[in-house]
Structure formats: C-alpha cells, structure tokens
Design an enzyme around this catalytic site. Structure first.
Site, PDB file in Angstrom:
ATOM      1  N   HIS A 185      -2.859 -12.160   1.133  1.00 28.65           N
ATOM      2  CA  HIS A 185      -3.355 -11.106   0.379  1.00 28.65           C
ATOM      3  C   HIS A 185      -4.038 -11.400  -1.112  1.00 28.65           C
ATOM      4  O   HIS A 185      -3.322 -12.152  -1.598  1.00 28.65           O
ATOM      5  CB  HIS A 185      -2.015 -10.225   0.209  1.00 28.65           C
ATOM      6  CG  HIS A 185      -2.409  -8.562  -0.250  1.00 28.65           C
ATOM      7  ND1 HIS A 185      -1.628  -7.719  -0.337  1.00 28.65           N
ATOM      8  CD2 HIS A 185      -3.639  -8.238  -0.594  1.00 28.65           C
ATOM      9  CE1 HIS A 185      -2.175  -6.735  -0.436  1.00 28.65           C
ATOM     10  NE2 HIS A 185      -3.509  -6.963  -0.923  1.00 28.65           N
ATOM     11  N   TYR A 227       0.782  -1.060   0.129  1.00 25.95           N
ATOM     12  CA  TYR A 227       0.130   0.004   0.052  1.00 25.95           C
ATOM     13  C   TYR A 227       0.751   1.289   0.003  1.00 25.95           C
ATOM     14  O   TYR A 227       1.783   1.384   0.651  1.00 25.95           O
ATOM     15  CB  TYR A 227      -0.988   0.080   1.327  1.00 25.95           C
ATOM     16  CG  TYR A 227      -1.933  -0.951   1.282  1.00 25.95           C
ATOM     17  CD1 TYR A 227      -2.156  -1.844   0.153  1.00 25.95           C
ATOM     18  CD2 TYR A 227      -2.819  -1.068   2.301  1.00 25.95           C
ATOM     19  CE1 TYR A 227      -3.097  -2.944   0.252  1.00 25.95           C
ATOM     20  CE2 TYR A 227      -3.992  -2.278   2.284  1.00 25.95           C
ATOM     21  CZ  TYR A 227      -4.021  -3.097   1.223  1.00 25.95           C
ATOM     22  OH  TYR A 227      -4.726  -4.016   1.270  1.00 25.95           O
TER      23      TYR A 227
END
Length: 394
Positions: free
Chosen positions: A117, A57
C-alpha cells in the site's frame, strides 16, 4: 461494458473499477450499507468486475462491508484487490497476520490482487528491511493471493527502482490524470511498467473529484467541444484513451456517479479521442494550471532535496488548495500527507541552499516558495498574491 487485458494475467477486467474508499456515509460517519450495497450491486450487474479496497478505508469499515455485500454470488463475479498496510507492520510475521485478518474481514479464502500500500521512499526501504521481497511469493504459493503488486505515491526514479527490484510484480496502481502526466510515476512510469507486462490500475483519474466540478471559465472551454461530455467523462476518457491502462478506478459516493461512470465506460476506447479533443483537454489543463500560483509541473528534476523536502508534493498540495478554493482541506492534507514520515521533509526544513533552483526547468524560486508555503499550509497564514514569491525568476 468495455473490457481490457489485465497485464499478462490472462483475463480481462472492466474499463471501470469500483474504488471502495468513498462510499456514502451516515450522519455518524459510518458506511451507509444499504445504499452502498445497492450501488455496488448495480455496478457489478452492469459489468464492473474489479473492486479495489484497503485495510484503512472508511476507518477500517470498507473490507468488512465488502465481505457482507459480496455474499450471494457477487464475490465470484469480481476480481477483488486489497492492500498490505506496510506502515503498520512492525516485524516480518505481521505480513501473514495482516493478510489473514483481511481475508477474514472480506469473508473470502483469497484475494485476486494484493498490493503493497502507498509505497514511497520511507515505506519501501522499511518494507525491504523487513524482507518483504522474500515474503511475497509465500501467499501466492499457498493460494491466499492470486497476483502481487503495489500502489505508488513517489517519484519516477523510485518507481523504476521498485519495478526493477522484483521480477514477480504483476500489477501496479498509480495516480494518473490529464493534470498529472509528469507527476509521481506519470506517463513515463505508466509506459515503463506496462512494457514489463504489469497490469496498470489507475487511481485519482479526476484528482479526487476536483476535475469533475470546474470553475465557470473552465466549463466554458468544455462547452466549446463538438461532442458534449461532462467534465468527469472528459477526464475519464482521457485516461481510457491510453493503451497501457488496464482499469480506471472511481471512488463513487452516489448512485448517480455509478450510473454516469458505467455509461462512460461503455463509450470508452483506446486512442479514440480526436486531435481537436486532445487539444481541448490541453487547453483545459493549461487553464487549471493558471489558477495555481506556482507553475510546478511535478517533473521532479529538483529532487532529491539535501534536506529531504518533497518539493513537488509540497507544491501540489498548495496548488490544489488554491485551485479548489478550500485551503482548510488542503492544509489538513498537507499535514496528514507527512504525518507518518520524518518532519524533516516538511517545507519548513528548507535551508534555501538553492540546489533545486539550478535544476528546475520552470525557473521557480523554490527556496522562496518553500517557507512561504509552510506558513500558509501549517501556520494558517492567509495567502496574499502580493506577498507571495514570484512564479518564476526574472
């Protein structure tokens, strides 16, 4: 702040969670740490106790920023979730290396939730081949992780396969909103995982913000409601209305968003929307879908494609571009979505065998749409409704 049970983990989390992938940024593209810290502290001070981040991110800046921002006692006030980036692991020992690196970046000895993820077919198979299921208990036993789960971007059959493959799942994160009841895991997945005792974390409740700024004719529908809410609050309240939902993540990029969403969460509840309000949301959903040239609902009945084309996701990226009016951004998402997978799943690989069309409950001429969408999304062909395939077969 309203709080909800977090699966079977024995504690409650705030109805609103802070998604840490859309912090405000500087002109240079880095996190505006002063403003982002102010937003984060405001949220926590007003009851938000669940933070969700991930290794990539903000180009890798989110975790280190959180490590700094949560000093001064804020770390102890929240449940902190991050994710194992399965796609960068090359060997089993990388699982420990990546987790240890993330703990160092976050300046913490443990994370409350550790998710595999963005699982989809290729990543799940690759992780299993490297022995991920044998590894998962290790960081829990040594205290680096308090709860194990996964985030998901695939079809319902794969979702169910993953849930059933491991008895130790405690948390699951899925995309879910009133436009996506039957997309990816969807309502079936939400209810199935919750029935197994998993805490359900919701991402993309507003389709990346697209449901927060509707076209004028859709706003007029919202304006007919007896109780007035912003389009963003309508979307959030619809998700909070579902009893299986534990926490709804919002990737807030301005203090205004934080204040509004905290206030909305304070008004949230389970099964509180009236029949008239649910009917209005359905009308809005149908109005949005009318803006999408192909009437794909994401049900997945057309899958699997013999050539590996991800038909529902291809339609979704194309329709999202049409709905938002930003085809350039949609093109980038289409190509980026498949960049880490084999090119055979791009729509250009369709050989028009017609097997999918026999299964499609919407009667979409999929074999005509796939090459057309690829030309629009990958070859910059302008969309022309007169040249596009029909929405349904005659």
């Amino acid at each position: 702040m309203q709080y909800r049970p977090f699966g079977e983990l024995g504690y409650k989390v705030s109805a609103l969670g802070f998604g840490c992938m859309r912090f405000p940024t500087t002109e240079e593209g880095h996190i505006d740490e002063e403003e982002a810290t102010r937003m984060l502290h405001y949220a926590i001070d007003h009851g938000v106790n669940y933070l969700d981040t991930g290794y990539p991110y903000h180009d890798g800046e989110s975790e280190p920023f959180l490590g700094r921002a949560l000093q001064g006692g804020y770390r102890e006030r929240v449940k902190l979730a991050t994710k194992l980036l399965v796609r960068v692991a090359e060997k089993p020992s990388d699982f420990d290396r990546l987790l240890d690196e993330q703990l160092e970046r976050l300046q913490t000895d443990y994370v409350d939730v550790y998710l595999l993820h963005g699982l989809r077919k290729g990543r799940w198979d690759r992780a299993c081949d490297m022995g991920i299921l044998d590894w998962l208990e290790k960081p829990v036993l040594d205290g680096r992780v308090k709860a194990i789960g996964f985030s998901f971007h695939g079809s319902f059959p794969l979702f169910k396969e993953i849930i059933d493959a491991y008895d130790g799942w405690q948390v699951c994160q899925i995309q879910y909103n009133y436009m996506n009841e039957h997309y990816q895991a969807g309502t079936r997945g939400l209810r199935y995982a919750a029935s197994k005792g998993l805490a359900m974390v919701i991402m993309e409740p507003l389709l990346g913000g697209r449901l927060a700024n509707p076209p004028e004719h859709i706003q007029r529908l919202w304006d007919t409601a007896e109780q007035q809410r912003s389009p963003a609050e309508w979307g959030l309240q619809w998700v909070w209305d579902q009893p299986e939902v534990s926490v709804v993540l919002s990737g807030m990029s301005a203090m205004e968003h934080v204040r509004e969403n905290v206030a909305s969460a304070n008004r949230s509840g389970v099964c509180t929307l009236t029949g008239d309000e649910l009917n209005l949301i359905h009308r809005v959903r149908d109005a949005y879908r009318s803006l999408s040239p192909a009437p794909c609902t994401g049900c997945g009945y057309c899958m699997p494609c013999p050539q590996g084309v991800n038909i529902p996701r291809t339609f979704d990226r194309f329709n999202a571009g049409m709905l938002s009016g930003d085809m350039e951004a949609a093109r980038k998402r289409y190509l980026r979505l498949f960049s880490d997978q084999d090119e055979s799943i791009l729509a250009s690989s369709c050989i028009q065998c017609g097997q999918c069309e026999e299964k499609c409950p919407q009667g979409i001429p999929i074999s005509e749409w796939m090459p057309y969408i690829h030309e629009v999304m990958a070859e910059d062909r302008p969309y022309d409704p007169d040249e596009a395939p029909p929405a349904r077969k005659d």
